[in-house]
Design a protein around this motif. Structure first.
Motif, PDB file in Angstrom:
ATOM      1  N   ALA A  11      -4.377   1.837  39.152  1.00  0.00           N
ATOM      2  CA  ALA A  11      -4.736   0.129  39.440  1.00  0.00           C
ATOM      3  C   ALA A  11      -4.044  -0.957  39.075  1.00  0.00           C
ATOM      4  O   ALA A  11      -3.722  -1.974  39.560  1.00  0.00           O
ATOM      5  N   ARG A  12      -3.659  -0.661  37.769  1.00  0.00           N
ATOM      6  CA  ARG A  12      -3.113  -1.690  36.874  1.00  0.00           C
ATOM      7  C   ARG A  12      -1.753  -1.945  37.384  1.00  0.00           C
ATOM      8  O   ARG A  12      -1.179  -3.058  37.616  1.00  0.00           O
ATOM      9  N   ARG A  13      -0.818  -0.607  37.688  1.00  0.00           N
ATOM     10  CA  ARG A  13       0.409  -0.732  38.103  1.00  0.00           C
ATOM     11  C   ARG A  13       0.628  -1.579  39.106  1.00  0.00           C
ATOM     12  O   ARG A  13       1.538  -2.298  39.632  1.00  0.00           O
ATOM     13  N   TYR A  14      -0.178  -1.323  40.297  1.00  0.00           N
ATOM     14  CA  TYR A  14      -0.195  -2.014  41.771  1.00  0.00           C
ATOM     15  C   TYR A  14      -1.020  -3.241  42.031  1.00  0.00           C
ATOM     16  O   TYR A  14      -0.916  -3.867  43.006  1.00  0.00           O
ATOM     17  N   GLY A  15      -1.533  -3.883  40.555  1.00  0.00           N
ATOM     18  CA  GLY A  15      -2.630  -4.942  40.775  1.00  0.00           C
ATOM     19  C   GLY A  15      -3.625  -4.741  41.883  1.00  0.00           C
ATOM     20  O   GLY A  15      -3.880  -5.697  42.618  1.00  0.00           O
ATOM     21  N   VAL A  16      -4.300  -3.793  41.784  1.00  0.00           N
ATOM     22  CA  VAL A  16      -5.221  -3.435  43.022  1.00  0.00           C
ATOM     23  C   VAL A  16      -6.329  -4.342  42.973  1.00  0.00           C
ATOM     24  O   VAL A  16      -7.168  -4.467  41.758  1.00  0.00           O
ATOM     25  N   PRO A  17      -6.701  -4.932  43.969  1.00  0.00           N
ATOM     26  CA  PRO A  17      -8.065  -6.008  43.729  1.00  0.00           C
ATOM     27  C   PRO A  17      -9.370  -5.089  43.752  1.00  0.00           C
ATOM     28  O   PRO A  17     -10.025  -5.178  44.701  1.00  0.00           O
ATOM     29  N   ILE A  18      -9.553  -4.167  42.845  1.00  0.00           N
ATOM     30  CA  ILE A  18     -10.780  -3.700  42.762  1.00  0.00           C
ATOM     31  C   ILE A  18     -11.664  -3.707  41.572  1.00  0.00           C
ATOM     32  O   ILE A  18     -11.007  -4.442  40.587  1.00  0.00           O
ATOM     33  N   ARG A  19     -12.690  -3.731  41.725  1.00  0.00           N
ATOM     34  CA  ARG A  19     -13.943  -4.022  40.886  1.00  0.00           C
ATOM     35  C   ARG A  19     -14.673  -2.854  40.520  1.00  0.00           C
ATOM     36  O   ARG A  19     -14.986  -2.216  41.325  1.00  0.00           O
ATOM     37  N   ILE A  20     -14.839  -2.431  39.077  1.00  0.00           N
ATOM     38  CA  ILE A  20     -15.353  -1.287  38.785  1.00  0.00           C
ATOM     39  C   ILE A  20     -16.776  -1.483  38.152  1.00  0.00           C
ATOM     40  O   ILE A  20     -16.738  -2.143  37.176  1.00  0.00           O
ATOM     41  N   LEU A  21     -17.782  -1.114  38.769  1.00  0.00           N
ATOM     42  CA  LEU A  21     -18.983  -1.055  38.156  1.00  0.00           C
ATOM     43  C   LEU A  21     -19.219   0.139  37.221  1.00  0.00           C
ATOM     44  O   LEU A  21     -19.655   1.181  38.119  1.00  0.00           O
ATOM     45  N   LEU A  22     -19.438   0.225  36.218  1.00  0.00           N
ATOM     46  CA  LEU A  22     -19.580   1.524  35.297  1.00  0.00           C
ATOM     47  C   LEU A  22     -20.824   1.496  34.927  1.00  0.00           C
ATOM     48  O   LEU A  22     -21.012   0.806  33.760  1.00  0.00           O
ATOM     49  N   LEU A  23     -21.921   2.190  35.239  1.00  0.00           N
ATOM     50  CA  LEU A  23     -23.208   2.602  34.899  1.00  0.00           C
ATOM     51  C   LEU A  23     -23.376   3.653  33.747  1.00  0.00           C
ATOM     52  O   LEU A  23     -23.113   5.015  34.048  1.00  0.00           O
ATOM     53  N   ASP A  24     -23.364   3.177  32.510  1.00  0.00           N
ATOM     54  CA  ASP A  24     -23.372   4.440  31.366  1.00  0.00           C
ATOM     55  C   ASP A  24     -24.542   4.470  30.788  1.00  0.00           C
ATOM     56  O   ASP A  24     -25.405   3.485  30.113  1.00  0.00           O
TER      57      ASP A  24
END
Length: 568
Positions: free
Chosen positions: A463-476
């Motif tokens: 995701a970082r390498r390609y600058g992917v426009p992704i949001r990650i919601l991590l429920l911990d």
């Protein structure tokens, strides 16, 4: 130490780009078929294809684990409706793809998988990095091909795409021995393209029979599965719902098919379905099953599922009709055609509609949870509503998967990406990457748990390498929540191996990968967190701390009828 990025690059000459090795034919055939992006990881046997990629129009996305390549290609296919493409080398590269292939097969996702193989003369000798991937994948592919003649590469790859996309979609494996990839090839001129298969139209006598059953019914229910979206029948389904007013329920894969604001949509049915949906099915006298397969998670105890209902079953796959439930009217045909032509006129079901509508209100979810802690169902509802019709959820497996299904609003089936049939943890992050790269204009959110994200957390680097426009919601919640819930109620609270007390600080981990991140501790921080997630282009990760004792309700116990729902 010399960094790879500083090494001189060799220019690709026109002569090299037009070479006729098997590997170059693979690349040029993919280009001809309109493929623009592939997901993969290089290695010895597939290296000739990577050599041929240089100078091509294909964007290769380098994932950090081959399983992620398959999951990303799976999401790409669900978003576009066209076969996703992934590739890996022989041996461990191929076996690492296997879970993703099985996932695509279980959810009827079109995908073409290219695997390198040891040279033909070494096949069957237990050569280095040799596995029989053809044999290993037979139960979880629609078709398999080993290409032994480089001249046939264009023909067989085109055939693989046709098979993957036609009829009920599914994955097709192409195994490529290294010597075939390196061989010079001069394929014959292509013949006339094979005409696309014509859809099987609905039979008029069966439509008439279905019309009679609908006219007789007083408590009909429309049971919607993932086959409606696969069959390109979303608008005909929505029109049928509006014309007839029949109360409707959906499977996990059917979510997003009914319009989310339709007044006669009762929600998901089954193990974690809504009380209104399960009660309606249980009391129905006619079940109109469209593109669904009577899966055990939807039906519960089979002999108690819609016990008094006659069945109209409409499906594009003849194998599903009558497999688990006998149908009074069995229609193997194009779903869009059947729904368009099935017009029963006025139905005397006003009392039934009112009963279902009243239950929707009476059994609506309560989002006003006590305390100051973060209530995951409320957070997910607010998130999807804030994103609106641009919302795409790439969801992992666990409690959060069921909360997403229950509480999120989906404008289309392609807005809800989840491992439905296989239930594969680790799907969410690579699937989100595949979806966001295809639809950067949408609000793609990977919704995951602290257990699931650790399965493929290395894809933060992708995701970082390609600058992917992704949001990650991590429920911990520091636990394997769905397993813990089952152990609590069905295994006498013997909490065995579900404690994830030693989780890392996921926000710090994300920052170590170069991904923006933040932690959400309390309910009053939720509105700002949602706003920050949706405003960001990403990649961005929100680490959300929730109560480990929170459970998913309702719940149908294993082996029980859907009428016997447990509630908090």
């Amino acid at each position: 130490m010399t960094m790879l990025s500083t090494l001189p690059k060799t220019e690709t000459t026109a002569q090299e780009r037009t070479r006729n090795t098997g590997a170059h034919l693979v690349v040029r055939t993919l280009e001809k078929l309109g493929v623009t992006r592939i997901f993969g990881y290089p290695g010895g046997a597939i290296m000739p294809v990577y050599d041929a990629l240089t100078g091509s129009s294909l964007q290769h996305v380098l994932v950090r684990h081959e399983q992620a390549a398959a999951f990303a290609a799976d999401a790409q296919a669900r978003i576009t409706g066209k076969a996703g493409v992934c590739l890996a080398t022989s041996g461990p590269g191929a076996t690492n793809l296997l879970t993703g292939i099985a996932n695509a097969y279980m959810d009827s996702v079109p995908m073409v998988i290219l695997t390198g193989q040891v040279p033909s003369g070494l096949m069957g000798t237990d050569a280095f990095q040799e596995v029989d991937v053809f044999g290993m994948t037979l139960p979880v592919v629609k078709h398999s091909i080993i290409i032994r003649d480089a001249n046939r590469i264009p023909e067989l790859i085109e055939e693989a795409f046709r098979i993957a996309e036609e009829g009920r979609p599914g994955p097709v494996l192409i195994d490529l021995p290294k010597d075939v990839l390196q061989a010079e090839a001069f394929p014959p001129s292509p013949g006339a393209p094979r005409p696309a298969a014509k859809p099987l139209l609905a039979s008029t006598p069966l439509l008439d029979a279905a019309t009679v059953l609908l006219a007789q019914a007083r408590r009909p229910v429309l049971y919607i599965g993932g086959g409606v979206g696969l069959g390109g029948a979303i608008e005909p389904l929505r029109d049928f719902m509006a014309r007839t007013g029949i109360p409707a329920v959906a499977t996990l894969k059917g979510l997003g098919t009914p319009h989310p604001d339709a007044l006669n949509f009762l929600g998901m049915l089954g193990m974690h379905g809504t009380r209104t949906a399960n009660m309606a099915v249980n009391e129905s006298d006619l079940l109109v099953c469209v593109g669904a397969r009577f899966d055990d998670r939807a039906t519960g105890k089979p002999d108690t599922f819609a016990p008094d209902a006659r069945i109209i079953h409409i499906d594009g796959d003849p194998a599903e009709i009558g497999k688990l439930r006998w149908a009074d009217v069995a229609m193997n045909c194009d779903i869009a055609d059947a729904l368009t032509r099935l017009d029963p006129g006025y139905l005397a079901i006003e009392d039934w509609r009112q009963t279902c509508a009243a239950r929707l209100t009476a059994f609506a979810f309560d989002y006003d949870a006590p305390g100051s802690g973060i209530f995951a169902p409320a957070l997910l509802k607010q998130l999807s509503e804030a994103a609106g019709d641009k919302f795409i959820a790439a969801c992992d497996v666990g409690q959060h998967q069921m909360w997403v299904a229950q509480h999120c609003r989906f404008a289309q089936p392609s807005s809800h990406l989840t491992s439905a049939g296989l239930g594969a943890m680790g799907y969410g992050l690579p699937a989100g990457i595949g979806a966001a790269m295809e639809r950067p204009d949408m609000k793609v959110v990977t919704i995951t748990g602290d257990g699931s994200i650790m399965m493929n957390i290395q894809e933060l680097a992708t995701a970082r390498r390609y600058g992917v426009p992704i949001r990650i919601l991590l429920l911990d919640n520091g636990t394997l929540g769905l397993v813990r819930q089952w152990q609590e109620y069905f295994f006498e609270q013997n909490f065995s191996e579900i404690d994830l007390y030693d989780n890392p600080d996921f926000a710090e981990v994300a920052r170590a990968f170069g991904v923006e991140s933040f932690t959400v501790h309390s309910r009053d921080e939720v509105p700002g967190a949602i706003d920050r997630l949706l405003r960001s282009r990403g990649p961005i990760l929100a680490h959300v701390l929730i109560d480990p004792r929170e459970n998913v309700w309702p719940l149908v116990p294993p082996g029980a009828s859907n009428a016997d729902m447990m509630e908090n």
